[in-house]
Structure formats: C-alpha cells, structure tokens
Design an enzyme around this catalytic site. Structure first.
Site, PDB file in Angstrom:
ATOM      1  N   GLU A  35      -4.974  -4.516  -7.620  1.00 47.74           N
ATOM      2  CA  GLU A  35      -6.299  -3.969  -7.605  1.00 47.74           C
ATOM      3  C   GLU A  35      -6.288  -2.771  -8.458  1.00 47.74           C
ATOM      4  O   GLU A  35      -6.846  -1.609  -8.296  1.00 47.74           O
ATOM      5  CB  GLU A  35      -6.985  -3.720  -6.386  1.00 47.74           C
ATOM      6  CG  GLU A  35      -7.116  -4.823  -5.316  1.00 47.74           C
ATOM      7  CD  GLU A  35      -7.801  -4.503  -3.842  1.00 47.74           C
ATOM      8  OE1 GLU A  35      -8.084  -3.569  -3.839  1.00 47.74           O
ATOM      9  OE2 GLU A  35      -7.530  -5.298  -3.072  1.00 47.74           O
ATOM     10  N   GLU A  78      -6.505 -12.153  -2.540  1.00 44.71           N
ATOM     11  CA  GLU A  78      -7.157 -11.484  -1.570  1.00 44.71           C
ATOM     12  C   GLU A  78      -8.773 -11.823  -1.463  1.00 44.71           C
ATOM     13  O   GLU A  78      -9.387 -11.704  -2.703  1.00 44.71           O
ATOM     14  CB  GLU A  78      -7.286  -9.696  -1.459  1.00 44.71           C
ATOM     15  CG  GLU A  78      -6.018  -9.437  -0.513  1.00 44.71           C
ATOM     16  CD  GLU A  78      -6.164  -7.736  -0.487  1.00 44.71           C
ATOM     17  OE1 GLU A  78      -5.202  -7.210  -0.890  1.00 44.71           O
ATOM     18  OE2 GLU A  78      -7.144  -7.236  -0.147  1.00 44.71           O
ATOM     19  N   HIS A 135       0.986  -1.430   0.004  1.00 44.92           N
ATOM     20  CA  HIS A 135       0.246   0.052   0.164  1.00 44.92           C
ATOM     21  C   HIS A 135       1.107   1.341  -0.072  1.00 44.92           C
ATOM     22  O   HIS A 135       1.128   1.787   0.883  1.00 44.92           O
ATOM     23  CB  HIS A 135      -0.932   0.112   1.144  1.00 44.92           C
ATOM     24  CG  HIS A 135      -2.030  -0.967   1.166  1.00 44.92           C
ATOM     25  ND1 HIS A 135      -1.875  -2.224   1.603  1.00 44.92           N
ATOM     26  CD2 HIS A 135      -3.413  -1.006   0.446  1.00 44.92           C
ATOM     27  CE1 HIS A 135      -3.072  -2.998   1.202  1.00 44.92           C
ATOM     28  NE2 HIS A 135      -3.761  -2.264   0.689  1.00 44.92           N
TER      29      HIS A 135
END
Length: 392
Positions: free
Chosen positions: A204, A312, A136
């Site tokens: 993502e 995930e 992240h």
C-alpha cells in the site's frame, strides 16, 4: 522467449486428454519465470500452480484465519465455521516476529505470537493451503508505530530514507531481514520440507498512511529498497522459499500509474492490489472500478509471466455497520471475474472480537458468503489439489 513458448505449449497440450498425451514439465523453465531461479521445488510448484489455477478459479483466504475470530469463538476458521470448508490461503504478518521487543524467550509475549504464527503457517501447509506474509514494519527510530498519523514530522520524513543503503538505520534494517531469513528458512512442514511463502514487503505504498508511503520516498528510493530487500534475502541470505509480491493500494487507473514504483520483472512474482475503497458502499460503479484495476494487473500478469492477485480487501462489519446486500456473491465475485480476468487469489482481512470481514455462521451475511463460495470460479481448500507439486 524460450520458456514463454514452452509455457504456452504446455497450456495448449494440457487442454488435451491425459490419455492422449503425457506432458513433461521442466521445473527449470518455470524457475526462469520467477524472481528466484534457485527456488525450492515446492516454491516453484506453488508459483506454477497458482498461475495456471487463475485461468479457471481464484483461491479464497483470510488474514490470521486460524487465530482471530469474530466474538472470540475459537475453533476452526470463521470461514470453515460457516461453510464447512477451510481457507485456501492464510495471511500472516512479520510484525510481531520482527518487533524490537521480541526477546526470543518463552515468557515474552511477542515471541509467543511468533510461535503461533509459525504454527499457523505449518497448519496451512500441512493441510494444503498456501501462506502469504505482509509486514507492518514499525519505524526504525523508536520502533513504536507503522502508521504515520502517530509519528512526529522528523520520523515520517526520514524513516524510509534512513534504511536505504548508506542510511543511518540501514544496518538495523538488515538485522530485521536477517530475522525474516532465519524464520523463513527454518519454517518446515511436517514432511520436513521448507514451506513456501508469498511475501509482499512495503505494501500500500501509493498511500501515505505508512512511513514507506508516497509522501515519504521517491519512486527511485522505493524501487531501490524493494530490490535491495529481494537481493539481500535471496542472494546474501540464501532464502529460496519466497515468492515476491508487489501490492499498491487502489489509487491507480492506468498501466503507467500501476508501474510507477514497480521495481522490475526480475524482482516481482505476484502483481497484486489491496482494495477496500472501491467496495466501501460504492455500488456498481465501485465494482466496475475494481474490476478495471484487476484487469490491468491480470493483463500485465499474462504479458509478463506473473501471478495476479487481490492481495487485500473486504468490508468490515461492526455493531453500527451493517453488511452490504450481496457483497460477496455479487460485488466481489463480479470484480474478480468480469472481463475474463485471471486472478489467482483474494485475501480478506482478519476478523476480531467485535468486527468481521468474513462472516462466521448464523450472521446476516453468512448465506451471501456461502453463495459466493458456491460460484463456479470460487475456491476454498477442497478445490486445491497438490499445489506444492507440479502435476503432469
């Protein structure tokens, strides 16, 4: 073609009794399937074992399983509290390790998190689990956020472009990769060997909640950044204990959709998918959608000598959000196994003090999770054997 034939021949021979024939596996042939032809022996074995393991089982793991607990009840992982068995894999994050505020000093909070992450990776490796890392990554201008809803328009529109080669923040990005390289090459188990990790950068990306998402870079720019990242870590920094994962969210329905930002077989070891939406009270239709998407990546993994994974997933339970009936034992299990797909592992997101994705003991869905791990293809730590060795 040579190594593909060799691999298929091995699978055929492996179906015979070990008493009938001794199988010799050449690590060179396995490395020829991988992004890194100079991968360490343990990294090569992990790739090979996960690929073959997927034919009969899927490994179960959780993000931050050793440090984040529901109701802050420390001790073993919440999965082990409930089942008596530990996770087969653990998810970790480069975020705190790479934060601008990490000074590397003992009193620094971010550095203290780095130490915990290192300890968790070592614990996982030493007990025979495997390790994955996401990132992240906070935007490169102020280093504050990774979610775009917290950014001004300039940052959202320029952050990704700025780290591309020639961009104003490209050298900043290289320094972040230097930190990842230093951490990863110096990550050793108690046996002194480098710990293999699965790394999925810029995950993502088909959504736009992250600054590397679809609204903020073109397909060509995404591919360029992904390939640069791999080449810099592998070739410039000489990191050889990484398996590279590609993991969009669940916004694809066809093979061309999935491959739209795919950087190429030379840069990807794991074909992944993050998927929360199809399991968010979507019933049988959602399970079918998730399974169809997993079949796409399973089929591609077979064709391209890759590993397929549900990188995930989960459904978060809070005080105001009750568990779904048979969420694990029926919905997740069917999504991972219907249509004879081959998925190597599934990672649930991490628990926290007031919410959980995987139940600890004595919760409304604790038995459902136990029923899930008792299904034929589900695997926790006890079901893994020498994943860092290539067994004959």
């Amino acid at each position: 073609m040579k190594y593909l034939i060799h691999f298929l021949l091995f699978l055929l021979l492996n179906s015979c009794s070990k008493k009938e024939i001794e199988i010799v596996i050449d690590p060179v042939e396995i490395r020829n399937m991988m992004v890194d032809k100079n991968a360490t022996d343990e990294t090569t074995a992990l790739f090979y074992n996960l690929k073959t393991f997927a034919k009969t089982n899927f490994a179960i793991g959780q993000q931050d399983a050793f440090n984040h607990f529901y109701q802050n009840i420390s001790g073993p992982s919440d999965i082990k509290k409930n089942t008596g068995k530990d996770v087969a894999m653990i998810g970790l994050d480069f975020s705190f390790i790479n934060d601008d505020l990490n000074t590397g000093q003992p009193e620094n909070w971010f550095y203290q998190q780095e130490i915990k992450i290192r300890q968790d990776a070592i614990k996982a490796y030493d007990q025979g689990s495997f390790v994955t890392f996401c990132w992240h990554f906070r935007e490169p201008y102020k280093g504050l956020d990774f979610y775009t809803d917290k950014m001004d328009d300039f940052t959202k529109q320029n952050a990704f472009k700025s780290i591309l080669p020639g961009g104003e923040n490209h050298e900043y990005y290289k320094k972040k990769l230097d930190k990842i390289a230093d951490f990863t090459t110096n990550l050793h188990g108690s046996d002194g060997k480098q710990i293999p990790i699965i790394f999925r950068p810029f995950h993502e990306f088909d959504g736009s909640w992250f600054w590397w998402g679809a609204d903020y870079c073109t397909s060509a720019e995404y591919k360029s950044m992904y390939t640069f990242t791999v080449e810099y870590l592998r070739d410039t920094k000489g990191v050889h204990n990484i398996i590279y994962a590609f993991s969009p969210d669940n916004r694809f329905f066809t093979i061309p959709d999935y491959l739209y930002r795919y950087p190429g077989d030379s840069y990807v070891d794991v074909l992944g998918m993050d998927n929360y939406g199809d399991f968010d009270n979507q019933g049988d239709a959602g399970v079918e959608r998730a399974n169809n998407k997993l079949k796409i990546i399973s089929d591609l993994a077979r064709q391209r000598n890759k590993i397929a994974a549900l990188t995930e997933t989960g459904y978060q339970i809070t005080e105001s959000r009750a568990p779904q009936i048979q969420f694990f034992s029926s919905k997740i299990y069917k999504a991972l196994t219907n249509q004879n797909i081959e998925i190597a592992y599934v990672q649930f997101w991490g628990n926290s003090e007031k919410a959980y994705f995987v139940p600890a003991a004595n919760l409304p869905d604790s038995q459902d999770f136990i029923d899930f791990i008792n299904q034929p293809r589900a695997a926790l730590l006890d079901d893994l054997t020498d994943i860092y060795r290539i067994n004959k």
